[in-house]
Design a protein around this motif. Sequence first.
Motif, mmCIF file in Angstrom:
data_model
loop_
_atom_site.group_PDB
_atom_site.id
_atom_site.type_symbol
_atom_site.label_atom_id
_atom_site.label_comp_id
_atom_site.label_asym_id
_atom_site.label_seq_id
_atom_site.Cartn_x
_atom_site.Cartn_y
_atom_site.Cartn_z
ATOM 1 N N GLY A 1 -2.556 18.262 0.351
ATOM 2 C CA GLY A 1 -3.131 17.464 1.437
ATOM 3 C C GLY A 1 -2.903 18.074 2.807
ATOM 4 N N HIS A 2 -2.244 19.236 2.866
ATOM 5 C CA HIS A 2 -1.989 19.884 4.155
ATOM 6 C C HIS A 2 -3.300 20.368 4.763
ATOM 7 C CE1 HIS A 2 2.275 20.919 2.565
ATOM 8 N NE2 HIS A 2 2.233 19.700 3.077
ATOM 9 N N MET B 1 -12.977 23.909 12.366
ATOM 10 C CA MET B 1 -13.190 22.916 11.351
ATOM 11 C C MET B 1 -11.942 22.854 10.475
ATOM 12 S SD MET B 1 -16.104 22.910 8.433
ATOM 13 C CE MET B 1 -16.724 21.325 8.005
ATOM 14 N N PHE B 2 -11.577 21.640 10.084
ATOM 15 C CA PHE B 2 -10.410 21.459 9.238
ATOM 16 C C PHE B 2 -10.815 21.037 7.837
ATOM 17 C CE2 PHE B 2 -8.525 21.119 13.404
ATOM 18 C CZ PHE B 2 -7.299 21.731 13.248
ATOM 19 N N VAL B 3 -10.115 21.583 6.851
ATOM 20 C CA VAL B 3 -10.210 21.166 5.466
ATOM 21 C C VAL B 3 -8.777 20.927 4.997
ATOM 22 C CG1 VAL B 3 -12.377 22.371 4.993
ATOM 23 C CG2 VAL B 3 -10.220 23.543 4.599
ATOM 24 N N ALA B 4 -8.627 20.442 3.775
ATOM 25 C CA ALA B 4 -7.290 20.159 3.259
ATOM 26 C C ALA B 4 -7.087 20.840 1.916
ATOM 27 C CB ALA B 4 -7.093 18.657 3.110
ATOM 28 N N GLU B 5 -5.840 21.211 1.642
ATOM 29 C CA GLU B 5 -5.492 21.709 0.322
ATOM 30 C C GLU B 5 -5.495 20.520 -0.619
ATOM 31 O OE1 GLU B 5 -2.502 25.361 0.235
ATOM 32 O OE2 GLU B 5 -1.642 23.610 1.208
ATOM 33 N N LYS B 6 -6.164 20.655 -1.755
ATOM 34 C CA LYS B 6 -6.217 19.548 -2.714
ATOM 35 C C LYS B 6 -4.824 19.180 -3.219
ATOM 36 C CE LYS B 6 -10.753 20.639 -4.664
ATOM 37 N NZ LYS B 6 -11.430 21.082 -5.917
ATOM 38 N N ALA B 7 -4.010 20.170 -3.517
ATOM 39 C CA ALA B 7 -2.706 19.933 -4.135
ATOM 40 C C ALA B 7 -1.713 19.244 -3.205
ATOM 41 C CB ALA B 7 -2.126 21.242 -4.644
#
Length: 70
Positions: free
Chosen positions: A9-10, A1-7
Amino acid sequence: MFVAEKATGHLIEVLDTQALFDPHSQQVRGSLHYGEEAQDPELFKKSELAFPSGEALPVCWTDPDYRRHS
């Protein structure tokens, strides 16, 4: 599963989805997908993560007392 860093977007590939779903866990182990290949696994604070669409993670994944809030 992928998520992203808020700061940034990576994208981060979550390696332990149980920790992601567990509201008592404040961090998840994942690999940053930036550049040519995935980086070595590291810990990421769930408070700094969101879905790749920008939507926040569900409260039931991040707050162990979510049912007590009105």
